[in-house]
Design a protein around this motif. Structure first.
Motif, PDB file in Angstrom:
ATOM      1  N   LEU A 203       0.628  -1.527   0.056  1.00 35.23           N
ATOM      2  CA  LEU A 203      -0.334  -0.265   0.123  1.00 35.23           C
ATOM      3  C   LEU A 203       0.552   1.658   0.018  1.00 35.23           C
ATOM      4  CD1 LEU A 203      -2.582   1.903   0.315  1.00 35.23           C
ATOM      5  CD2 LEU A 203      -2.223   1.226   2.527  1.00 35.23           C
ATOM      6  N   THR A 204       1.996   0.974   1.075  1.00 37.92           N
ATOM      7  CA  THR A 204       2.729   2.371   1.579  1.00 37.92           C
ATOM      8  C   THR A 204       3.451   2.798  -0.278  1.00 37.92           C
ATOM      9  OG1 THR A 204       4.038   1.117   1.748  1.00 37.92           O
ATOM     10  CG2 THR A 204       2.820   2.278   3.330  1.00 37.92           C
ATOM     11  N   LEU A 205       3.970   1.621  -1.238  1.00 42.13           N
ATOM     12  CA  LEU A 205       4.701   2.046  -2.052  1.00 42.13           C
ATOM     13  C   LEU A 205       3.943   2.626  -3.083  1.00 42.13           C
ATOM     14  CD1 LEU A 205       6.994  -1.134  -2.276  1.00 42.13           C
ATOM     15  CD2 LEU A 205       7.817   1.238  -2.139  1.00 42.13           C
ATOM     16  N   ASN A 206       2.693   1.772  -3.579  1.00 35.10           N
ATOM     17  CA  ASN A 206       1.562   1.725  -4.232  1.00 35.10           C
ATOM     18  C   ASN A 206       1.459   3.514  -4.482  1.00 35.10           C
ATOM     19  OD1 ASN A 206       1.616  -0.007  -5.938  1.00 35.10           O
ATOM     20  ND2 ASN A 206      -0.018  -1.212  -4.645  1.00 35.10           N
ATOM     21  N   ILE A 207       1.340   4.182  -2.951  1.00 35.84           N
ATOM     22  CA  ILE A 207       0.812   5.688  -2.419  1.00 35.84           C
ATOM     23  C   ILE A 207       2.444   6.255  -3.513  1.00 35.84           C
ATOM     24  CG2 ILE A 207       0.672   7.543  -1.485  1.00 35.84           C
ATOM     25  CD1 ILE A 207      -1.143   5.253   0.641  1.00 35.84           C
ATOM     26  N   VAL A 208       3.475   5.728  -3.142  1.00 39.48           N
ATOM     27  CA  VAL A 208       5.139   6.036  -3.670  1.00 39.48           C
ATOM     28  C   VAL A 208       4.297   6.817  -4.751  1.00 39.48           C
ATOM     29  CG1 VAL A 208       7.311   6.705  -3.135  1.00 39.48           C
ATOM     30  CG2 VAL A 208       5.290   5.825  -1.081  1.00 39.48           C
ATOM     31  N   LYS A 209       4.930   4.861  -5.517  1.00 42.37           N
ATOM     32  CA  LYS A 209       4.456   5.043  -6.931  1.00 42.37           C
ATOM     33  C   LYS A 209       3.510   6.250  -7.691  1.00 42.37           C
ATOM     34  CE  LYS A 209       4.651   0.779  -8.136  1.00 42.37           C
ATOM     35  NZ  LYS A 209       4.677  -0.259  -8.141  1.00 42.37           N
ATOM     36  N   ILE A 210       2.183   6.515  -7.056  1.00 41.62           N
ATOM     37  CA  ILE A 210       1.526   7.411  -7.638  1.00 41.62           C
ATOM     38  C   ILE A 210       2.186   8.912  -7.699  1.00 41.62           C
ATOM     39  CG2 ILE A 210      -0.304   8.298  -7.353  1.00 41.62           C
ATOM     40  CD1 ILE A 210      -1.498   5.526  -6.855  1.00 41.62           C
ATOM     41  N   GLY A 211       2.308   9.387  -6.034  1.00 41.75           N
ATOM     42  CA  GLY A 211       3.400  10.150  -6.499  1.00 41.75           C
ATOM     43  C   GLY A 211       5.029  10.392  -7.198  1.00 41.75           C
ATOM     44  N   LEU A 212       5.315   9.233  -7.923  1.00 47.78           N
ATOM     45  CA  LEU A 212       6.574   9.417  -7.815  1.00 47.78           C
ATOM     46  C   LEU A 212       6.446   9.406 -10.055  1.00 47.78           C
ATOM     47  CD1 LEU A 212       9.091   7.799  -6.690  1.00 47.78           C
ATOM     48  CD2 LEU A 212       9.501   9.996  -6.497  1.00 47.78           C
ATOM     49  N   PHE A 213       5.365   8.379 -10.261  1.00 43.78           N
ATOM     50  CA  PHE A 213       5.641   8.795 -11.469  1.00 43.78           C
ATOM     51  C   PHE A 213       3.875   8.716 -11.968  1.00 43.78           C
ATOM     52  CE2 PHE A 213       6.440   4.041  -9.853  1.00 43.78           C
ATOM     53  CZ  PHE A 213       8.290   4.052  -9.874  1.00 43.78           C
ATOM     54  N   PRO A 224      18.042   3.641 -17.863  1.00 43.12           N
ATOM     55  CA  PRO A 224      18.378   2.363 -17.876  1.00 43.12           C
ATOM     56  C   PRO A 224      18.427   2.119 -16.081  1.00 43.12           C
ATOM     57  CG  PRO A 224      19.552   4.795 -18.602  1.00 43.12           C
ATOM     58  CD  PRO A 224      18.055   5.313 -17.942  1.00 43.12           C
ATOM     59  N   TRP A 225      19.388   0.782 -15.746  1.00 49.14           N
ATOM     60  CA  TRP A 225      19.094  -0.055 -14.791  1.00 49.14           C
ATOM     61  C   TRP A 225      19.371   0.825 -13.425  1.00 49.14           C
ATOM     62  CZ3 TRP A 225      23.086  -0.734 -10.974  1.00 49.14           C
ATOM     63  CH2 TRP A 225      24.366  -0.117 -12.109  1.00 49.14           C
ATOM     64  N   PHE A 226      20.903   1.437 -13.504  1.00 52.18           N
ATOM     65  CA  PHE A 226      20.846   2.535 -12.593  1.00 52.18           C
ATOM     66  C   PHE A 226      20.103   3.808 -12.475  1.00 52.18           C
ATOM     67  CE2 PHE A 226      23.194   5.892 -10.708  1.00 52.18           C
ATOM     68  CZ  PHE A 226      23.801   5.538  -9.543  1.00 52.18           C
ATOM     69  N   SER A 227      19.301   4.223 -13.114  1.00 53.63           N
ATOM     70  CA  SER A 227      18.107   4.936 -12.952  1.00 53.63           C
ATOM     71  C   SER A 227      17.097   4.362 -12.133  1.00 53.63           C
ATOM     72  CB  SER A 227      17.415   5.970 -14.096  1.00 53.63           C
ATOM     73  OG  SER A 227      18.549   6.675 -14.813  1.00 53.63           O
ATOM     74  N   GLN A 228      17.176   3.207 -13.015  1.00 56.58           N
ATOM     75  CA  GLN A 228      15.670   2.400 -11.949  1.00 56.58           C
ATOM     76  C   GLN A 228      16.379   2.532 -10.623  1.00 56.58           C
ATOM     77  OE1 GLN A 228      14.531  -0.988 -14.234  1.00 56.58           O
ATOM     78  NE2 GLN A 228      14.350   0.268 -15.914  1.00 56.58           N
ATOM     79  N   LEU A 229      17.314   2.101 -10.047  1.00 51.24           N
ATOM     80  CA  LEU A 229      18.034   1.451  -8.916  1.00 51.24           C
ATOM     81  C   LEU A 229      17.561   2.795  -8.287  1.00 51.24           C
ATOM     82  CD1 LEU A 229      19.296  -0.351  -6.735  1.00 51.24           C
ATOM     83  CD2 LEU A 229      21.254   0.615  -8.007  1.00 51.24           C
ATOM     84  N   LEU A 230      17.870   4.109  -8.146  1.00 58.55           N
ATOM     85  CA  LEU A 230      17.332   5.027  -7.843  1.00 58.55           C
ATOM     86  C   LEU A 230      16.587   5.178  -7.581  1.00 58.55           C
ATOM     87  CD1 LEU A 230      21.359   7.713  -9.411  1.00 58.55           C
ATOM     88  CD2 LEU A 230      20.438   6.181  -7.208  1.00 58.55           C
ATOM     89  N   ALA A 231      15.374   5.205  -8.800  1.00 57.07           N
ATOM     90  CA  ALA A 231      14.416   5.432  -8.176  1.00 57.07           C
ATOM     91  C   ALA A 231      13.788   4.693  -7.608  1.00 57.07           C
ATOM     92  CB  ALA A 231      13.026   5.198  -9.812  1.00 57.07           C
ATOM     93  N   GLY A 232      14.063   3.393  -7.666  1.00 52.12           N
ATOM     94  CA  GLY A 232      13.401   1.784  -6.432  1.00 52.12           C
ATOM     95  C   GLY A 232      13.775   2.880  -5.175  1.00 52.12           C
ATOM     96  N   LEU A 233      15.218   2.962  -4.373  1.00 51.94           N
ATOM     97  CA  LEU A 233      15.464   3.735  -3.558  1.00 51.94           C
ATOM     98  C   LEU A 233      15.074   5.295  -2.566  1.00 51.94           C
ATOM     99  CD1 LEU A 233      19.304   3.209  -3.777  1.00 51.94           C
ATOM    100  CD2 LEU A 233      17.938   1.859  -2.460  1.00 51.94           C
ATOM    101  N   ALA A 234      14.723   6.346  -3.945  1.00 51.14           N
ATOM    102  CA  ALA A 234      13.667   7.055  -3.501  1.00 51.14           C
ATOM    103  C   ALA A 234      12.409   7.010  -3.080  1.00 51.14           C
ATOM    104  CB  ALA A 234      13.888   7.644  -4.441  1.00 51.14           C
ATOM    105  N   ALA A 235      11.539   6.049  -3.602  1.00 52.53           N
ATOM    106  CA  ALA A 235      10.497   5.397  -3.158  1.00 52.53           C
ATOM    107  C   ALA A 235      10.194   4.252  -1.757  1.00 52.53           C
ATOM    108  CB  ALA A 235       9.736   4.351  -4.478  1.00 52.53           C
ATOM    109  N   THR A 236      11.623   3.901  -0.811  1.00 47.12           N
ATOM    110  CA  THR A 236      12.432   3.073  -0.862  1.00 47.12           C
ATOM    111  C   THR A 236      12.022   4.042   0.737  1.00 47.12           C
ATOM    112  OG1 THR A 236      12.741   1.158  -1.732  1.00 47.12           O
ATOM    113  CG2 THR A 236      13.093   1.240   0.901  1.00 47.12           C
TER     114      THR A 236
END
Length: 263
Positions: A203-213, A224-236
């Motif tokens: 639930l919390t990840l989807n709330i953050v994902k809606i905000g980010l995406f 790129p994979w590195f940008s995806q990694l940074l986005a994942g850390l930014a969402a976590t």
């Protein structure tokens, strides 16, 4: 009780997507959110917060086994057989799925049996040795897991053996790492309330994902994979903050949902 309370979130998704079709893109998923399919999937098959249902089934099986015998050799043999059998069944494509996460629950009970037998030995391992054992287990785990996931290991007994061995090595690597780390207040806090953190992480990840995406408009699908990694850390990070706030609320006002007494 925790499974059905916290899995209501998965039943709310199809209604939200039905009313606002564009939310499917915000969730970044191709899952079938048909209302009938979702109710069957969550309420009967246990595919909402599946790990809670599997843990419940595993606990029931473990209670029965320990009531019948306390012989370590018998429990270890049953545990290994349960893990091997459930791993084999879950890898079979086309076999009918069993309700209430029974296969995953059998696997959970298998790991519980092995842990129950080895708990005193594990607690006696010194921190320094545990760190070395954790690193060695992690290396062997990667050696087995990467080829298995990449499809290099052929189907059949070889893949089954690699999967079971990697699962146990990964488990022991984490256990030994925890022993090596010792006392850590932040990790101890999360561990103490892990039921809530597990239950609400989607639930919390989807709330953050809606905000980010959706709100900010970050496109990670083609990045790129590195940008995806940074986005994942930014969402976590913000998701963990939301989880901590939600945990405080549940401990105070929804204690009944996690099997606790009124505070």
């Amino acid at each position: 009780m925790p499974y059905y309370v916290f899995s209501l979130y998965f039943l709310a998704k199809p209604f939200a997507i039905l009313l606002i079709p564009s939310m499917r893109a915000a969730f970044q998923t191709s899952h079938d959110y048909g209302i009938g399919h979702q109710f069957l999937d969550v309420l009967v098959m246990g595919n909402g917060l599946w790990f809670l249902m599997a843990f419940f089934v595993g606990e029931c099986l473990m209670y029965g086994l320990t009531s019948l015998t306390d012989d370590g050799r018998v429990l270890a043999a049953i545990g290994m057989a349960a893990v091997i059998l459930s791993t084999f069944v879950s890898s079979q494509i086309g076999w009918p799925a069993l309700p209430f996460q029974i296969v995953a629950g059998v696997k959970a009970a298998g790991y519980m049996c092995v842990g129950y037998v080895l708990k005193e030995w594990l607690k006696a391992i010194p921190r320094g040795r545990a760190g070395v054992l954790s690193a060695c287990a992690a290396i062997v785990f990667l050696t087995l897991a990467v080829p298995a996931v990449a499809g290099i290991v052929p189907d059949g007994p070889a893949l089954l053996t690699a999967s079971v061995a990697a699962a146990f090595l990964g488990t022991f690597a984490v256990i030994w790492l925890c022993i090596a780390v010792g006392s850590c207040r932040m990790l101890a806090y999360i561990g103490r309330y892990s039921l809530v953190y597990y239950a609400l992480n989607a639930l919390t990840l989807n709330i953050v994902k809606i905000g980010l995406f959706r709100v900010i408009g970050i496109d990670v699908a083609s990045a790129p994979w590195f940008s995806q990694l940074l986005a994942g850390l930014a969402a976590t990070a913000p998701a963990l903050v939301l989880l901590t706030l939600a945990n405080l609320f549940i401990q105070r006002w929804m204690w009944w949902a996690i099997g606790k007494k009124r505070p």
